[in-house]
Write a protein that holds these residues in place. Sequence first.
Motif, PDB file in Angstrom:
ATOM      1  N   ALA A  30      13.025 -12.195 -17.746  1.00  0.00           N
ATOM      2  CA  ALA A  30      11.725 -12.337 -17.095  1.00  0.00           C
ATOM      3  C   ALA A  30      11.759 -11.738 -15.691  1.00  0.00           C
ATOM      4  N   LYS A  31      12.860 -12.002 -14.958  1.00  0.00           N
ATOM      5  CA  LYS A  31      12.997 -11.452 -13.607  1.00  0.00           C
ATOM      6  C   LYS A  31      13.077  -9.930 -13.645  1.00  0.00           C
ATOM      7  N   GLU A  32      13.834  -9.400 -14.614  1.00  0.00           N
ATOM      8  CA  GLU A  32      13.941  -7.945 -14.750  1.00  0.00           C
ATOM      9  C   GLU A  32      12.581  -7.334 -15.050  1.00  0.00           C
ATOM     10  N   SER A  33      11.813  -8.002 -15.921  1.00  0.00           N
ATOM     11  CA  SER A  33      10.494  -7.508 -16.282  1.00  0.00           C
ATOM     12  C   SER A  33       9.565  -7.489 -15.076  1.00  0.00           C
ATOM     13  N   LEU A  34       9.587  -8.557 -14.276  1.00  0.00           N
ATOM     14  CA  LEU A  34       8.760  -8.605 -13.073  1.00  0.00           C
ATOM     15  C   LEU A  34       9.174  -7.528 -12.082  1.00  0.00           C
ATOM     16  N   LYS A  35      10.476  -7.347 -11.941  1.00  0.00           N
ATOM     17  CA  LYS A  35      11.004  -6.328 -11.031  1.00  0.00           C
ATOM     18  C   LYS A  35      10.533  -4.940 -11.444  1.00  0.00           C
ATOM     19  N   MET A  36      10.606  -4.638 -12.755  1.00  0.00           N
ATOM     20  CA  MET A  36      10.199  -3.327 -13.234  1.00  0.00           C
ATOM     21  C   MET A  36       8.702  -3.117 -13.063  1.00  0.00           C
ATOM     22  N   ARG A  37       7.902  -4.169 -13.314  1.00  0.00           N
ATOM     23  CA  ARG A  37       6.457  -4.033 -13.129  1.00  0.00           C
ATOM     24  C   ARG A  37       6.125  -3.727 -11.675  1.00  0.00           C
ATOM     25  N   PHE A  38       6.834  -4.394 -10.752  1.00  0.00           N
ATOM     26  CA  PHE A  38       6.620  -4.145  -9.329  1.00  0.00           C
ATOM     27  C   PHE A  38       6.993  -2.705  -8.971  1.00  0.00           C
ATOM     28  N   LEU A  39       8.116  -2.235  -9.501  1.00  0.00           N
ATOM     29  CA  LEU A  39       8.539  -0.860  -9.236  1.00  0.00           C
ATOM     30  C   LEU A  39       7.561   0.149  -9.821  1.00  0.00           C
ATOM     31  N   PHE A  40       7.018  -0.153 -11.008  1.00  0.00           N
ATOM     32  CA  PHE A  40       6.036   0.748 -11.614  1.00  0.00           C
ATOM     33  C   PHE A  40       4.774   0.841 -10.757  1.00  0.00           C
ATOM     34  N   ILE A  41       4.337  -0.302 -10.198  1.00  0.00           N
ATOM     35  CA  ILE A  41       3.162  -0.302  -9.335  1.00  0.00           C
ATOM     36  C   ILE A  41       3.419   0.564  -8.100  1.00  0.00           C
ATOM     37  N   LEU A  42       4.611   0.404  -7.505  1.00  0.00           N
ATOM     38  CA  LEU A  42       4.972   1.228  -6.341  1.00  0.00           C
ATOM     39  C   LEU A  42       5.009   2.706  -6.709  1.00  0.00           C
ATOM     40  N   ALA A  43       5.591   3.009  -7.873  1.00  0.00           N
ATOM     41  CA  ALA A  43       5.713   4.405  -8.305  1.00  0.00           C
ATOM     42  C   ALA A  43       4.344   5.029  -8.539  1.00  0.00           C
ATOM     43  N   ARG A  44       3.429   4.271  -9.145  1.00  0.00           N
ATOM     44  CA  ARG A  44       2.089   4.813  -9.386  1.00  0.00           C
ATOM     45  C   ARG A  44       1.351   5.044  -8.069  1.00  0.00           C
ATOM     46  N   PHE A  45       1.553   4.138  -7.099  1.00  0.00           N
ATOM     47  CA  PHE A  45       0.957   4.345  -5.772  1.00  0.00           C
ATOM     48  C   PHE A  45       1.529   5.611  -5.135  1.00  0.00           C
ATOM     49  N   TRP A  46       2.857   5.755  -5.227  1.00  0.00           N
ATOM     50  CA  TRP A  46       3.520   6.950  -4.681  1.00  0.00           C
ATOM     51  C   TRP A  46       2.945   8.220  -5.308  1.00  0.00           C
ATOM     52  N   LEU A  47       2.730   8.196  -6.629  1.00  0.00           N
ATOM     53  CA  LEU A  47       2.191   9.357  -7.329  1.00  0.00           C
ATOM     54  C   LEU A  47       0.827   9.758  -6.779  1.00  0.00           C
ATOM     55  N   LYS A  48      -0.013   8.758  -6.546  1.00  0.00           N
ATOM     56  CA  LYS A  48      -1.375   9.048  -6.095  1.00  0.00           C
ATOM     57  C   LYS A  48      -1.413   9.636  -4.694  1.00  0.00           C
ATOM     58  N   THR A  49      -0.369   9.400  -3.908  1.00  0.00           N
ATOM     59  CA  THR A  49      -0.364   9.917  -2.535  1.00  0.00           C
ATOM     60  C   THR A  49       0.062  11.384  -2.459  1.00  0.00           C
ATOM     61  N   LEU A  50       0.724  11.874  -3.502  1.00  0.00           N
ATOM     62  CA  LEU A  50       1.248  13.241  -3.457  1.00  0.00           C
ATOM     63  C   LEU A  50       0.122  14.272  -3.549  1.00  0.00           C
ATOM     64  N   ARG A  51       0.259  15.331  -2.781  1.00  0.00           N
ATOM     65  CA  ARG A  51      -0.707  16.441  -2.819  1.00  0.00           C
ATOM     66  C   ARG A  51      -0.076  17.576  -3.631  1.00  0.00           C
ATOM     67  N   ILE A  52      -0.384  17.584  -4.904  1.00  0.00           N
ATOM     68  CA  ILE A  52       0.262  18.517  -5.830  1.00  0.00           C
ATOM     69  C   ILE A  52      -0.604  19.760  -5.993  1.00  0.00           C
ATOM     70  N   ARG A  53       0.026  20.916  -5.789  1.00  0.00           N
ATOM     71  CA  ARG A  53      -0.649  22.200  -5.957  1.00  0.00           C
ATOM     72  C   ARG A  53       0.075  22.980  -7.051  1.00  0.00           C
ATOM     73  N   GLY A  54      -0.686  23.586  -7.930  1.00  0.00           N
ATOM     74  CA  GLY A  54      -0.072  24.319  -9.041  1.00  0.00           C
ATOM     75  C   GLY A  54      -0.385  25.793  -9.000  1.00  0.00           C
ATOM     76  N   ASP A  55       0.647  26.619  -9.112  1.00  0.00           N
ATOM     77  CA  ASP A  55       0.483  28.072  -9.243  1.00  0.00           C
ATOM     78  C   ASP A  55       0.677  28.394 -10.721  1.00  0.00           C
ATOM     79  N   PHE A  56      -0.406  28.232 -11.517  1.00  0.00           N
ATOM     80  CA  PHE A  56      -0.313  28.344 -12.954  1.00  0.00           C
ATOM     81  C   PHE A  56      -0.589  29.777 -13.422  1.00  0.00           C
TER      82      PHE A  56
END
Length: 199
Positions: A30-56
């Motif tokens: 249960a503790k591991e699951s809570l820890k991973m959910r917290f990390l996923f929330i942080l990771a998704r926040f981190w993703l949204k802050t990135l300014r990604i530009r693509g040279d496609f």
Amino acid sequence: GLLQSRPLPLGYVTIANYTKKFVFSKTIMAKESLKMRFLFILARFWLKTLRIRGDFLEEFKPGVLGIWHEDLAAATAAFAKKNVYAMISASQDGEYFTSFANTLGYHIIRGSSNRHAENVRFLLPVLLQENFVAMALDGPRGPVRKEKPGAAYLAQKTNRPLYKINVKYGAKWELSSWDKAKIPLPFSKVTIKIVEEIL
């Protein structure tokens, strides 16, 4: 068929006859699951802050996305929600990354890190069905930036293009892992350049 991602079985079920161990193990899970959910929330926040530009490329047809292992974090952010397939090892670390990648819209195929060459074949039918497949060019264990034959093999066998993904970082952390993994800093710019490899 393909080895699709499955939820991690709860290990404590196997010791359900031993009440104390069962409760202790369940608490840890249960503790591991809570820890991973917290990390996923942080990771998704981190993703949204990135300014990604693509040279496609003008003609960016389905094929193999060849990524250096050090750039996996940036590439994962860049190709989120793009219906990309990827192979991740069946290790515990792979389980965590699989759970995170699934939330970003990736289709994950699990395979043994000890049988990487054999696992690559599971990606052939995915490519033949006109999908993008992401693959670490230097394999699951390196050496760093020493290209393995897997990506080229997939492209040649399916007559699909092989794209090399080059990443330029505005600001980053560099980890002390074997691949010197690079993590873009929050709110930083990430530029993705895609070059088609001529096989």
